[in-house]
Every structure is written in structure tokens, then in C-alpha cells.
Design a protein around this motif. Structure first.
Motif, PDB file in Angstrom:
ATOM      1  N   UNK A 111      -4.942   8.431  10.654  1.00 46.56           N
ATOM      2  CA  UNK A 111      -3.606   7.862  10.583  1.00 46.56           C
ATOM      3  C   UNK A 111      -3.530   6.448  11.155  1.00 46.56           C
ATOM      4  N   UNK A 112      -4.423   6.148  12.120  1.00 51.96           N
ATOM      5  CA  UNK A 112      -4.414   4.812  12.723  1.00 51.96           C
ATOM      6  C   UNK A 112      -4.680   3.720  11.696  1.00 51.96           C
ATOM      7  N   UNK A 113      -5.255   4.119  10.562  1.00 53.92           N
ATOM      8  CA  UNK A 113      -5.629   3.111   9.568  1.00 53.92           C
ATOM      9  C   UNK A 113      -4.544   2.889   8.525  1.00 53.92           C
ATOM     10  N   UNK A 114      -3.414   3.596   8.651  1.00 55.12           N
ATOM     11  CA  UNK A 114      -2.424   3.520   7.582  1.00 55.12           C
ATOM     12  C   UNK A 114      -1.732   2.164   7.496  1.00 55.12           C
ATOM     13  N   UNK A 115      -1.622   1.462   8.638  1.00 51.77           N
ATOM     14  CA  UNK A 115      -1.033   0.121   8.592  1.00 51.77           C
ATOM     15  C   UNK A 115      -1.925  -0.797   7.761  1.00 51.77           C
ATOM     16  N   UNK A 116      -3.240  -0.612   7.894  1.00 44.70           N
ATOM     17  CA  UNK A 116      -4.158  -1.448   7.122  1.00 44.70           C
ATOM     18  C   UNK A 116      -4.041  -1.146   5.625  1.00 44.70           C
ATOM     19  N   UNK A 117      -3.894   0.155   5.298  1.00 43.12           N
ATOM     20  CA  UNK A 117      -3.702   0.543   3.901  1.00 43.12           C
ATOM     21  C   UNK A 117      -2.444  -0.120   3.343  1.00 43.12           C
ATOM     22  N   UNK A 118      -1.379  -0.103   4.136  1.00 40.01           N
ATOM     23  CA  UNK A 118      -0.123  -0.713   3.680  1.00 40.01           C
ATOM     24  C   UNK A 118      -0.303  -2.212   3.466  1.00 40.01           C
ATOM     25  N   UNK A 119      -1.064  -2.859   4.353  1.00 39.45           N
ATOM     26  CA  UNK A 119      -1.331  -4.293   4.172  1.00 39.45           C
ATOM     27  C   UNK A 119      -2.030  -4.540   2.836  1.00 39.45           C
ATOM     28  N   UNK A 120      -3.002  -3.678   2.531  1.00 35.30           N
ATOM     29  CA  UNK A 120      -3.734  -3.866   1.270  1.00 35.30           C
ATOM     30  C   UNK A 120      -2.783  -3.705   0.087  1.00 35.30           C
ATOM     31  N   UNK A 121      -1.918  -2.692   0.164  1.00 38.25           N
ATOM     32  CA  UNK A 121      -0.965  -2.471  -0.923  1.00 38.25           C
ATOM     33  C   UNK A 121      -0.022  -3.671  -1.068  1.00 38.25           C
ATOM     34  N   UNK A 122       0.366  -4.234   0.075  1.00 33.58           N
ATOM     35  CA  UNK A 122       1.307  -5.362   0.039  1.00 33.58           C
ATOM     36  C   UNK A 122       0.627  -6.647  -0.413  1.00 33.58           C
ATOM     37  N   UNK A 123      -0.695  -6.654  -0.416  1.00 30.49           N
ATOM     38  CA  UNK A 123      -1.447  -7.882  -0.660  1.00 30.49           C
ATOM     39  C   UNK A 123      -1.557  -8.278  -2.121  1.00 30.49           C
ATOM     40  N   UNK A 124      -0.922  -7.495  -3.008  1.00 38.62           N
ATOM     41  CA  UNK A 124      -0.964  -7.881  -4.421  1.00 38.62           C
ATOM     42  C   UNK A 124      -2.279  -7.567  -5.104  1.00 38.62           C
ATOM     43  N   UNK A 137       5.506  13.154  10.084  1.00 44.13           N
ATOM     44  CA  UNK A 137       5.661  12.097  11.082  1.00 44.13           C
ATOM     45  C   UNK A 137       4.752  10.902  10.805  1.00 44.13           C
ATOM     46  N   UNK A 138       4.297  10.794   9.560  1.00 49.22           N
ATOM     47  CA  UNK A 138       3.393   9.717   9.183  1.00 49.22           C
ATOM     48  C   UNK A 138       4.218   8.469   8.842  1.00 49.22           C
ATOM     49  N   UNK A 139       3.879   7.304   9.416  1.00 55.89           N
ATOM     50  CA  UNK A 139       4.630   6.091   9.074  1.00 55.89           C
ATOM     51  C   UNK A 139       4.334   5.579   7.665  1.00 55.89           C
ATOM     52  N   UNK A 140       3.360   6.189   6.966  1.00 53.28           N
ATOM     53  CA  UNK A 140       2.903   5.657   5.682  1.00 53.28           C
ATOM     54  C   UNK A 140       4.029   5.455   4.663  1.00 53.28           C
ATOM     55  N   UNK A 141       4.905   6.466   4.427  1.00 53.98           N
ATOM     56  CA  UNK A 141       5.948   6.249   3.410  1.00 53.98           C
ATOM     57  C   UNK A 141       6.812   5.027   3.716  1.00 53.98           C
ATOM     58  N   UNK A 142       7.186   4.853   4.977  1.00 54.83           N
ATOM     59  CA  UNK A 142       7.988   3.694   5.343  1.00 54.83           C
ATOM     60  C   UNK A 142       7.221   2.399   5.103  1.00 54.83           C
ATOM     61  N   UNK A 143       5.935   2.393   5.480  1.00 54.81           N
ATOM     62  CA  UNK A 143       5.106   1.204   5.295  1.00 54.81           C
ATOM     63  C   UNK A 143       4.965   0.865   3.815  1.00 54.81           C
ATOM     64  N   UNK A 144       4.802   1.925   2.990  1.00 53.85           N
ATOM     65  CA  UNK A 144       4.649   1.703   1.549  1.00 53.85           C
ATOM     66  C   UNK A 144       5.949   1.182   0.964  1.00 53.85           C
ATOM     67  N   UNK A 145       7.062   1.718   1.453  1.00 52.97           N
ATOM     68  CA  UNK A 145       8.367   1.252   0.997  1.00 52.97           C
ATOM     69  C   UNK A 145       8.522  -0.239   1.295  1.00 52.97           C
ATOM     70  N   UNK A 146       8.142  -0.628   2.511  1.00 50.85           N
ATOM     71  CA  UNK A 146       8.232  -2.043   2.891  1.00 50.85           C
ATOM     72  C   UNK A 146       7.315  -2.926   2.047  1.00 50.85           C
ATOM     73  N   UNK A 147       6.177  -2.344   1.629  1.00 49.82           N
ATOM     74  CA  UNK A 147       5.221  -3.129   0.859  1.00 49.82           C
ATOM     75  C   UNK A 147       5.768  -3.438  -0.530  1.00 49.82           C
TER      76      UNK A 147
END
Lengths: 364, 364
Positions: A111-124, A137-147
């Protein structure tokens, strides 16, 4: 054939096909407006010359990468240990390949790596994402939404109608813009437990899945639906929390036998959990199904067929679930393109629920 | 704390840390030249505010994506069926995660999709690529070379010193700029066959791997090295072509028993092939090792330990191979950055050969 020297150019393709550069460009970039015999001639010239369009230039025109990310919210080791994920990926891979889209699997250690995954998704780097095995309780959905990446979820996500990543509260997960594919977890669980009741079993236990996942919560709800309707059947000690793995199934079954040695039926949250339970029942000298009937969930092949005894289980079509997720995403992306919008539109919101079927084998 | 409203900005981080925007930018982009107590203050502010650098803007400065592609030149189904790949990915995943790089696994249905993989690599979505399970007639190495992405190969690639993708000719694969990690396939095979000779076996067969892969060719060469030194031992009928899978091992073993019913030892090109051979030997009523001794390659756990009988095999450290590939690539990328070049340099050319060890269990 001078055009075959070094890398073939757009001009070379145009010359070979006998059309203008603009026509080649339109065909290569998937644009419409080129009649079929002409488009076919261009595609043949592209194939004959081995022309590779300049991806960067092409992306600038189309804003498309023809690539879809797949994110499984589990550590890499679990992705390769649980055949569920391989099956879902098989469906996704077939569908994406049929539409010449690249499957980009983003693996993590946890789970610690999910912010990095979101960055990659946001990177185009991709046009959209397919995300499954979410935990509440995973922040991933929120991070993906922001991306801001169009996304289809596998399994109902666990957050509420306001789109926030919620805690352990129950919610429909049908918030605006949320698209998901799931199976009828609750209905399948009901069918399994009803079958055990019909067999005349009176001490029916449930080994749950990971209860921070909606699939596990829904299966538990289905178990409770049926048990509540049978006078005297409900007993909280008959529900043991587990985690969808064979090892977890073993531990839960041992705890259950300690607590309730009179148990005569087990509904396990998935086939892997049932495998663990079967091992412990055998070691304890109990016969399946004579002493204890066992039902799983998934109909994971060959696991369920090769179990000893072969497993009665609730079938869901995992590969089809993957295929459908990919199809929904690609359709949403294509709709966005048809509206001549440069940015892709997210797929239409809502959940698609696939049916489940009780498969009777020897274990119940 | 106005800076916490919506997404935190670079300015907010600078204000919180009490430094200039340029300093924050340098720390965030991994640049040098910022003293440690200051850099630490910036990192703390980044963490406290949950600042996520704008990836696109960041990539423009650094030309880095902090992402590495992994390409396995096999269909997706095989990637998930053969534990060899899971082990190699485990090593890669650990190493990339330790350096906060995203593992981007590019899956395909088959060779027809390799042009699309190369397009993705050329599209500027990753800093480098790790490529394994190459086949000699695969256009992938050439496409990757054209894509200009720094690459480390797993297993010696099969093309010649001129850098061309060669046909089935033997070549060192140590062309300029080619970096690979491999194990000592030939030496390991020699040790296995020598052991069978030492056991007094005289009809020693070899079930090969897929002979369009250098690992299979090198193991066959190792077998031939030893057999050529034993008078009267060589017999071309004792070599049966197979494909590194259990099913292929079964078919090859059946063909071998038809041809040479007097066979008294089998060196299989990997453990999965040996498993298939063990099944056929058992079905034919032959005892292992009394009638036929069997040796595998890989020491794939738990496969080799749980085989019946437990498998004597040649151990290679597959996970370490993955880890080393990732480490070499990241080192090459870092070297490129240190030279203050905007474009990353490819890692230094050459092959790293890991040792192999013969592991004696019951089968030989």
C-alpha cells in the motif's frame, strides 16, 4: 524500393498506397472520414513497410496512448499466488489486445507504493485505468480520482455517494462517475447457504473473506440473510474472519473447530479458503460431506475440480468480468473521441452485476 | 494553514520549509547541491503537506519518469503459468520499489503485439526496460533498439556482435551496448551430466528447452560437452526437443521411450520439463532413480522439493537475477544523470553471469 531504407516514413506509406500524407495520417491515428477501400490500402502499405508512427507526435494529435493501466491493490507476491488475478487479467488482456491497446500492469510491493502508482497514472502515460481488489481504507481510489484518469473498477468500490474514500461504513459505492463490474456476491452466498439448509444442516458456519473488501462483506450479508430466516440457526460463534487465502482458511477452520466442534457445514468465502478448511477437516478426522459439508465461492479451475472431494461452489465468470471491465472503459474512451473532444470522457457511471450459479460437486 | 487548502503547491512547501522555490524544486527532483539539513527540512515539509510534484512538469525538467518497463517475450497466459517469471518479477519489484521506481509490466497475447510494446517504450513513458525470455527470431530486440530505451536483458540475447537480430546462428550476444544478466547455463548443464556419468549411467538423454532461446542452446551445449568426452556415449536419438513446459516434458519423454527404451538417465532442460518426464516414467512402470535417474534445472521451489521423488537439479538464483537486472539498469540511469546529461545513458555494456550449483536430492 527506396522507401524500405532505414525507417519507413509517412511519405513512403503515402507513396506506396497512392494517397496523400493527410490521408495516411488520418488512418494511422484512427480518425474517421476515410472510405474503407482506401483505408484498407493504407493499412496494407503500413504493414508492408513496417511503418511505426511517431508515438509522441501521434499522441499530440490524438491525446491517446492506446494504453490502459491495470492496478491490483495487492502486493506483487499475492498477484502471482492467487489464480483469481491471472484469470481476470486474461480477460482484460484479450479485450485490450483485440483493440490494439497496450496492457500496462502497475505492480507494487504494498500500500505504501500507491501514491507512486497514482503519480504514474496522473503522468499522462495511459488513457484509462482498470482497478481491482480495493480495500476500504486504501487511499488509492481518492488518489486515482485526483489523477483524473477514466477508471473502471473490478468489484464494487467501498466508498459512499459523496465520492469520498470512506472508512468501514457500509455504502453502495454507486457515487456519481463510479463505474464498476461485480458479481452477485450476496445472491450467490444466499444460494450456497440455502443449499446447506436444504441438506438439513443445522450448525452452518461461515469463514469470511477479508472484511475490508466489499466482496467479503456482501458474502457475509448473504449468509446472514438466510441464517436470520431459520429459527435458532444464528450463532455469532459460527462466523470466523479470514482473508481469502488457503493459509487463512486453515487458521479460521482450526479456530472454528475449537469454538464449535458440532459444526456440520461450512460456507467459505472463496475456493482457496475452502481448500484450507478441507485440509484441517481431514486432519481432524472429519469426513466431507458426511460429517461436515463444505461450499466455496468462485469455481476457480482447476482448484475446485481437483479438491478432495471436488468442491461444491458458487461460480462467477472471472475472465468475463475482466473482459467486461476493459470493454466498458474502451467504450467510454471511444465515446469521448466521437464527440470530437480532445480529452476522453469517463465511461457512463453505474455498476454491472454479473450473475452467479451454484455448482454442485461432492463436498456438499 | 492556508497552504493545506486544495492541493498543496511548490510555494506552500517553500514557505513551510523556509527556503526558496528553487531549493524545493531541486530537492523534489532528486538533484544534488542542496545541503543535508536543508534538504531534510524540505522533505519534511513535503511529507507534512502531502505535496505531490506535478509529474509532467517534473518530467520536463528531469526527463525522468521514475518508471521501468518489464517486457516478458511470452504470452500473458505463460507469464502467469510459469513460476520462473513470478520469481524474476519478485526480485525486480523489490529492487525498483526500494528506489521508488514504478514497475510497469507490459503484457501481450503473443508476438504479434511486440510492435505495440515497442511503440509504448518509444513513447516516453518509462526511463528504461528490463526484457526477458527472448526468442531468436523475435523482432523485439531490434524494435527496442530502435526505440532508443536503455535496456538490460535477462538471459543472453541471441544476436551477433553487429547488433543485428540474427537467425539461428550461434553468437555471443555481447555486441556493443548490450547488457544482460544470465546464469552459467552451460556450466550447470555440464555438472548435471557429469554427475549422471559418475553414477555409472551409460544411456544419458537430454530433453531440451525451446531451442530458439539461448538458455536452451547453452544447456544442450553443456550436455554435448560431457557426452563427447565419454567414448560411445553420444547418440543423437538421446536428444529430444522440448519447450520448458510440463506438457512438453511429457511428450518428449514419451518420444524418448519409444526411440530408446534402454535410457537410464535424463537431464531435463528445466524442472517443469523434469516433472512431465517423471509422470511419464511412473506411468511406464519405471522406477526413479533405480531404473532412470532424472535431473532438472532451476531448483524452482516448491516444485523441485515436492516432486515425487524430490528432484536433483541445477540451482540458479532467479530472484537475484531479477534484482541484479534492475540494479544494473538503475545504476546506468543514475550515471547518465550524474554526468548532468539530460538524456539517460545506457548501462555499461556486457554480461553478468551468475553461478549455478548442483543440488542433490532423491531423483539422481
Amino acid at each position: 524500393m527506396t522507401e524500405a531504407v532505414s525507417r519507413p516514413t509517412l511519405e513512403a506509406v503515402a507513396a506506396r498506397a497512392g494517397v496523400s500524407r493527410a490521408t495516411v495520417s488520418r488512418v494511422v491515428n484512427g480518425g474517421d472520414g476515410v472510405r474503407e477501400p482506401l483505408a484498407e490500402r493504407v493499412r496494407r502499405a503500413v504493414a508492408e513497410l513496417g511503418y511505426v508512427p511517431n508515438q509522441a507526435a501521434r499522441s499530440l494529435v490524438t491525446r491517446r496512448h492506446d494504453a490502459v493501466a491495470v492496478v491490483i491493490a495487492e502486493p506483487e507476491t499475492r498477484v502471482f499466488a492467487d489464480p483469481f488475478f491471472a484469470l481476470q487479467l486474461r480477460g482484460i488482456s484479450k479485450e485490450l489486445t483485440a483493440h490494439d491497446n497496450q496492457l500496462v500492469l502497475l505492480l507494487t510491493e504494498g500500500r505504501d507504493d500507491h501514491a507512486r502508482v497514482a503519480r504514474y497514472l496522473a503522468g499522462g502515460h495511459v488513457d484509462g485505468a482498470l482497478v481491482f481488489s480495493l480495500h476500504l481504507d486504501d487511499p488509492l481510489p481518492g488518489l486515482i480520482h485526483d489523477a483524473g484518469v477514466p477508471t473502471v473498477f473490478g468489484g464494487r468500490p467501498g466508498w459512499g455517494d459523496d465520492g469520498d474514500a470512506a472508512g468501514h461504513t457500509r455504502s453502495t459505492g454507486e457515487g456519481p462517475g463510479v463505474v464498476y463490474v461485480d458479481c452477485d456476491n450476496r445472491g450467490g452466498a444466499r444460494a450456497a447457504v440455502r443449499h446447506l439448509v436444504d441438506l438439513g444442516r443445522t450448525r452452518i458456519a461461515h469463514l469470511t473473506g477479508a472484511l475490508d473488501q466489499t466482496s467479503a462483506v456482501d458474502r457475509l450479508d448473504g449468509y446472514r440473510d438466510v441464517m436470520a430466516g431459520v429459527p435458532g440457526a444464528s450463532d455469532p460463534r459460527l462466523v470466523v474472519e479470514s482473508d481469502f487465502t488457503p493459509g487463512g482458511g486453515e487458521r479460521a477452520m482450526r479456530a472454528l473447530l475449537d469454538r464449535c466442534p458440532d459444526v456440520d457445514a461450512v460456507f467459505a468465502a472463496n475456493d482457496l479458503t475452502a481448500l484450507g478448511a478441507l485440509r484441517v477437516l481431514r486432519a481432524s478426522g472429519r469426513r466431507v460431506p458426511e460429517d461436515v459439508a463444505v461450499i466455496g465461492f468462485d469455481d476457480m479451475l482447476p482448484v475446485a475440480m481437483e479438491a478432495d472431494p471436488p468442491l461444491t461452489t458458487v461460480r462467477q465468470d472471472i475472465e468475463e468480468m475482466g473482459r467486461l471491465m476493459a470493454r466498458l472503459l474502451l467504450r467510454g474512451l471511444a465515446d469521448g473521441r466521437d464527440r470530437s473532444a480532445a480529452m476522453a470522457q469517463p465511461p457512463p457511471a453505474g455498476g454491472v452485476i454479473l450473475p452467479t450459479t451454484l455448482i454442485r460437486r461432492a463436498s456438499a
